[in-house]
Design a protein around this motif. Sequence first.
Motif, PDB file in Angstrom:
ATOM      1  N   HIS A  42      -6.613  -6.249   0.969  1.00 50.34           N
ATOM      2  CA  HIS A  42      -7.769  -6.763   0.691  1.00 50.34           C
ATOM      3  C   HIS A  42      -8.965  -6.066   1.096  1.00 50.34           C
ATOM      4  O   HIS A  42      -9.090  -6.093   2.408  1.00 50.34           O
ATOM      5  CB  HIS A  42      -7.849  -8.346   0.845  1.00 50.34           C
ATOM      6  CG  HIS A  42      -6.830  -8.849  -0.025  1.00 50.34           C
ATOM      7  ND1 HIS A  42      -6.199 -10.157   0.188  1.00 50.34           N
ATOM      8  CD2 HIS A  42      -6.732  -8.654  -1.413  1.00 50.34           C
ATOM      9  CE1 HIS A  42      -5.526 -10.672  -0.839  1.00 50.34           C
ATOM     10  NE2 HIS A  42      -5.702  -9.699  -1.781  1.00 50.34           N
ATOM     11  N   GLU A  45     -11.297  -7.334   4.298  1.00 49.74           N
ATOM     12  CA  GLU A  45     -10.257  -7.753   5.263  1.00 49.74           C
ATOM     13  C   GLU A  45     -10.107  -6.737   6.528  1.00 49.74           C
ATOM     14  O   GLU A  45      -9.152  -6.121   6.700  1.00 49.74           O
ATOM     15  CB  GLU A  45      -9.222  -8.384   5.128  1.00 49.74           C
ATOM     16  CG  GLU A  45      -9.535  -9.637   4.353  1.00 49.74           C
ATOM     17  CD  GLU A  45      -7.884  -9.961   3.460  1.00 49.74           C
ATOM     18  OE1 GLU A  45      -6.848  -9.609   3.843  1.00 49.74           O
ATOM     19  OE2 GLU A  45      -8.117 -10.950   2.845  1.00 49.74           O
ATOM     20  N   HIS A 163      -3.471  -9.820   6.572  1.00 53.24           N
ATOM     21  CA  HIS A 163      -4.432 -10.375   6.134  1.00 53.24           C
ATOM     22  C   HIS A 163      -5.670 -10.902   7.016  1.00 53.24           C
ATOM     23  O   HIS A 163      -5.116 -11.238   8.118  1.00 53.24           O
ATOM     24  CB  HIS A 163      -4.358 -11.145   4.960  1.00 53.24           C
ATOM     25  CG  HIS A 163      -3.615 -10.520   3.935  1.00 53.24           C
ATOM     26  ND1 HIS A 163      -4.293 -10.360   2.533  1.00 53.24           N
ATOM     27  CD2 HIS A 163      -2.277  -9.834   3.720  1.00 53.24           C
ATOM     28  CE1 HIS A 163      -3.293  -9.828   1.844  1.00 53.24           C
ATOM     29  NE2 HIS A 163      -2.070  -9.575   2.678  1.00 53.24           N
ATOM     30  N   SER A 164      -6.591 -11.231   6.545  1.00 52.04           N
ATOM     31  CA  SER A 164      -7.698 -12.163   7.514  1.00 52.04           C
ATOM     32  C   SER A 164      -8.259 -13.129   6.420  1.00 52.04           C
ATOM     33  O   SER A 164      -8.301 -12.968   5.196  1.00 52.04           O
ATOM     34  CB  SER A 164      -8.796 -11.254   8.194  1.00 52.04           C
ATOM     35  OG  SER A 164      -9.731 -10.662   7.243  1.00 52.04           O
TER      36      SER A 164
END
Length: 365
Positions: A42, A45, A163-164
């Motif tokens: 993404h 991120e 991810h984040s």
Amino acid sequence: METMRAQNKGYNAEVLVVTYNRARKYVNDSSKFRILLSFGQHGRELITSELALRLLSSLSEEKSIPNVDLKSLNNILEKIVLKVVPMENLNGRKRVEDGDLCERRNGRGVDLNRNWSVDWGKKEKDYDPHEENPGTAPFSEPETQIMRKLSKSFDPHIWITVHSGMEALFMPYDHKNTTPDGLATHVMKSMLNDVNRLHCKDRCLVGSGGGSVGYLAHGTATDYMYDVMKVPMAFTFEIYGDKEASMKDCFRMFNPVDRTTFNRVINDWSAAFFTIFKMGPHWMDLVHFNSSKLESIDEYLEGYLIERSSRYGKRMEVLDLGMQEIRTYFRLFLLSSVLLMFMFCSRISKSKYATIRPIVSAVSL
Ligand SMILES: [Zn+2]
């Protein structure tokens, strides 16, 4: 290092893949423990790709990680092959760098973590195309095609997409609020609990993506890796999130904004990956011994003995000797069990069918 390219209807994507593989000359790659890590799926991120770069620079001994002694891990690192995708969504990242700080999708507005085929296209009530557009079909996006091709050829034992947005360690499933059945699930869960305790100070949410995150996600990479690619240990790690940040401040929601937090996140999660490199093969033994991918007794015992040796600090030579002995005893044990079973059965048969013919005549030689 290689660059993989694909295109669909004039949309081009490329994905850089870094392979870490020591002791290539003497060992067959396919016999090694294989780990596939992907970062930056993404765009917004950004911190995840920073972690990928730090991990790679640590592996190449450019930079050290606090509390990780790379020299002591030499034996372990020789037994693994690691493939790292530092930035899965290069086109989306470019959009973010151009100022669209809330963009998570790829260069043409598709969420790469909804473009896989497991339960693809299903939309929840709160579906927002600006966030979760799954594309026109499963694997419509070149980035997803590249990742599928990579995982198919590499056939990893562990898959982690990083991810984040929060702190969490997820296992399958994302598209339903349950975890898969069987012992493999318990191994995955205990592995995540270990990582949580050692590197996330027990702050991380642990469980199935769908059951823990508060929404179901359809067509995700991790569900595909687990269900279709049959990767025995497939995870989604969420490494950072700022709950206090305003919903409009995407940079802050997904990325640390001060140096101290940045360093803390990078160091903690780099160390977490080294724990995974170290423990992965042992966790795998537990999964293998109880799954359809059952390996030979020799391989299982090897894992068992290595674990014992690390626990008691024995030397490798002793280990080899011990391994030989245990293998021999185990084989003798199996042989004697079979013989006993055979004698037992033949006694029963003899007494039951004594008048027909002796059972031993059925065995030639
Ligand atoms: Zn994400």
